[in-house]
Design an enzyme around this catalytic site. Structure first.
Site, PDB file in Angstrom:
ATOM      1  N   ASN A 192       3.469  41.220  18.751  1.00  0.00           N
ATOM      2  CA  ASN A 192       3.818  39.806  18.743  1.00  0.00           C
ATOM      3  C   ASN A 192       2.798  38.954  19.490  1.00  0.00           C
ATOM      4  O   ASN A 192       2.184  39.398  20.461  1.00  0.00           O
ATOM      5  CB  ASN A 192       5.200  39.605  19.369  1.00  0.00           C
ATOM      6  CG  ASN A 192       5.245  40.057  20.819  1.00  0.00           C
ATOM      7  OD1 ASN A 192       5.305  41.257  21.087  1.00  0.00           O
ATOM      8  ND2 ASN A 192       5.231  39.128  21.760  1.00  0.00           N
ATOM      9  N   GLU A 252       4.951  40.749  26.136  1.00  0.00           N
ATOM     10  CA  GLU A 252       5.959  39.892  26.763  1.00  0.00           C
ATOM     11  C   GLU A 252       5.470  39.302  28.082  1.00  0.00           C
ATOM     12  O   GLU A 252       6.198  38.587  28.771  1.00  0.00           O
ATOM     13  CB  GLU A 252       7.250  40.679  26.991  1.00  0.00           C
ATOM     14  CG  GLU A 252       8.081  40.863  25.734  1.00  0.00           C
ATOM     15  CD  GLU A 252       7.372  41.656  24.648  1.00  0.00           C
ATOM     16  OE1 GLU A 252       7.236  41.136  23.534  1.00  0.00           O
ATOM     17  OE2 GLU A 252       6.943  42.794  24.928  1.00  0.00           O
ATOM     18  N   ASP A 282       9.604  37.944  16.926  1.00  0.00           N
ATOM     19  CA  ASP A 282       9.163  39.145  17.643  1.00  0.00           C
ATOM     20  C   ASP A 282       9.179  40.378  16.738  1.00  0.00           C
ATOM     21  O   ASP A 282       9.684  41.438  17.100  1.00  0.00           O
ATOM     22  CB  ASP A 282       9.999  39.414  18.893  1.00  0.00           C
ATOM     23  CG  ASP A 282       9.476  40.625  19.671  1.00  0.00           C
ATOM     24  OD1 ASP A 282       8.249  40.736  19.852  1.00  0.00           O
ATOM     25  OD2 ASP A 282      10.281  41.486  20.066  1.00  0.00           O
TER      26      ASP A 282
END
Length: 603
Positions: free
Chosen positions: A283, A199, A325
């Site tokens: 991801n 992230e 995700d």
């Protein structure tokens, strides 16, 4: 008196944890191979190299499990989410905490007495770059050492007898968003560890360090040029075919791969006969698919790598060009002799992915054998094409189809997947897999985001909720990996975020977010036992014996992604990457707290 007692315990630990000295020339790998076969101990995070989370202990059975009672508890003094579980080596239990990543060695001869404690000094600013709570999934053990991967990416080896540092190294840079939450795995003379930070646009890797001194031996990135990802263009295969040169670079636009994600924060498994390690990548960075056209290889991928060199033998990408995700980091369970149709697969790999599909592959060559939904609510893809291995995306639930700033609704599963990192259990006695699952859907709105090192690089707003017509957010299921079929399913009010444990007593254990430790019958999922611990359980259940008596142990302490609202004090429905609103009612059932609870049958 206390010092003499500690010395006696240390000598007892030394006799056990230093057992390799009895076998001239034995390596740490030999030691762990022996320990994983001893059901009286729990020497690895998932029980054995194959990630079975199974015990051949059978004192506790379906007939008597209802009589289980807590025998002792230990408070960790930390209030964030307690994932992972204890290790048991000889007469000593080793437990850990979320940040600040304390480790305790507890005396089983005097339950709950602390032999030593380790509390590393870390910059608290690392908390701000940890995605989904300050969790840690536990240490590893080998060669008389406890190996801990701290939040700030420091990998440290501690003397198992004293808790003193033997060596430590830095595996990443929190200033760039690199953190660590995973449990390392020791293979031979190497410690394998990954990295978190998808992230934050990090480029993730798995690295092997020397068990003796912490020196780097090899590093394999998830994305990038062949020299970085340790691919041989002609020998590394995907769906049985050579990947070809620069297979990753060709699937990214420009230099986007340099902030490509592919986090490696999940579990690692190992087949000693093949000398291959198996793990998944997460991801691609950013969550906005419009900013990274292409398949974004090798994010969302199962890797099989040579344990000595790190070279990739085969790969399989489960979710090309991820739009939801659906990290692929969940555990790889290595099971033998799985019946698939009219063929018996001698060496299989079973993986319940975040994307809602359960995969069975031949772990020798990566052949795809089964890919089926393990939650009927899954709708983002209709099926997986068995020739190409690609999921067939349903346009209605594609977050890229409508473009940026379009809110795609009712996608199932939500980003936290039909199962996140909470590991399933496999029983070689029944041949079945017992899986803790999430039954949650989402709305997903991508937006354009720019990259700044150390700053969130998400680019999507999410909200989560149960599937239409459902009032439960989780199920505990039994899965047939050869047929790709749910055998039974037990609904739970909230997601089942605890690692499971199967035993030869025909009982399977798991914990609930409300804090209940439960035991169910392997045959039909009938609940046989339930006990409410002081806080929600996101830890993994294990079992061991002490002085001939079988015990069950679990860490409770609500948190993790599902409990991030409570753990971090967040209140907005879209906070916590969309999870806070979905689990808002959780605070009506449990509160924060880190506690180890140990259960046994009455004398």
């Amino acid at each position: 008196m206390l010092r003499r007692a500690a010395l006696a315990i240390a000598l007892a630990v030394s006799a056990t944890v230093g057992a390799s000295a009895v076998f001239p020339g034995a390596s740490a790998n030999d030691e762990l191979l022996r320990l994983q076969k001893d059901p009286n101990q729990w020497a690895m995070a998932n029980g054995n190299y194959a990630s079975w989370r199974y015990s051949s202990l059978n004192q506790i059975t379906r007939e008597n499990v209802g009589q289980l009672r807590p025998t002792w508890q230990f408070s960790t003094g930390v209030l964030r989410g307690h994932e992972g579980g204890p290790l048991v080596i000889g007469d000593v239990m080793f437990i850990h905490t979320p940040f600040p990543n304390r480790v305790f060695a507890l005396d089983l001869n005097n339950p709950g007495r602390v032999i030593w404690r380790y509390e590393p000094t870390q910059d608290p600013s690392v908390i701000g770059v940890m995605c989904c709570d300050t969790v840690n999934r536990g240490p590893a053990y080998a060669d008389g050492k406890i190996i801990l991967s701290q939040a700030d990416t420091t990998l440290v080896a501690l003397d198992a007898k004293t808790g003193k540092e033997v060596w430590k190294i830095k595996n990443g840079d929190p200033a760039k968003g690199e953190t660590s939450t995973m449990s390392p795995l020791v293979v031979g003379d190497k410690v394998l560890v990954g990295i978190s930070g998808g992230e934050f646009g990090v480029r993730a890797h798995v690295t092997a360090y020397g068990l003796k001194d912490g020196k780097q031996i090899w590093r394999a990135y998830s994305v990038g040029p062949d020299s970085d990802i340790l691919f041989d263009p002609q020998k590394t295969t995907d769906m049985g075919k050579p990947v070809g040169a620069n297979s990753s670079l060709k699937t990214w636009e420009g230099d986007q791969w340099k902030i490509g994600g592919g986090g490696t924060w999940g579990w690692i498994s190992y087949d000693p006969e093949l000398n291959l390690v198996y793990y998944g990548s997460g991801n691609p960075g950013t969550w906005n698919p419009a900013q990274r056209p292409g398949d974004n290889k090798w994010s969302m991928t199962i890797f099989a790598r040579d344990a000595n060199t790190g070279m990739a033998r085969w790969v399989y990408q489960m979710t090309p060009h991820d739009e939801w995700d659906y990290d692929g980091v969940n555990e790889m369970i290595l099971a033998d002799n799985i019946q698939v149709g009219d063929k018996r697969v001698a060496k299989a790999l079973v993986h319940m992915d975040r994307n809602g599909f359960a995969y069975t592959l031949n772990r020798e060559n990566g052949d795809l054998l089964v890919a089926q939904k393990y939650d009927p609510a899954v709708n983002w893809a209709s099926h997986v094409d068995m020739e190409t291995g690609r999921p067939q995306v349903v346009r209605e639930f594609s977050t890229a189809a409508g473009g940026e700033d379009t809110n795609t609704q009712n996608i199932c599963p939500a980003a936290l997947g039909s199962k996140d990192q909470q590991p399933a259990a496999y029983s070689p006695k029944t041949g079945m897999f017992y899986v803790p699952t999430n039954h949650v859907c989402m709305d997903y709105e991508p937006f354009r985001v720019s990259y700044t090192a150390g700053q969130p690089y998400v680019g999507a707003t999410l909200s989560m909720f149960p599937p239409k017509g459902s009032d439960n957010m989780g199920n505990f299921i039994a899965w047939d990996a050869g047929k790709g079929k749910i055998l039974w399913s037990k609904p739970e009010r909230f997601s089942v975020w605890s690692g499971a444990l199967a035993t030869a007593g025909d009982v399977v254990f798991y914990g609930t977010l409300e804090g209940y430790l439960k035991a169910v019958d392997v045959k039909d999922g009938k609940e046989l036992f339930s006990y409410r611990t002081p806080s929600g359980i996101i830890g993994n259940v294990n079992t061991f014996t002490h002085k001939g008596k079988q015990y069950i142990a679990v860490l409770s302490g609500v948190g993790g992604w599902a409990g991030i609202g409570m753990a971090a004090g967040l209140g907005g429905d879209s906070d916590g990457l969309g999870a806070v609103g979905a689990y808002k009612a959780l605070s009506d059932y449990t509160q924060l707290g880190g506690v180890l609870t140990v259960f046994a049958l009455p004398n």
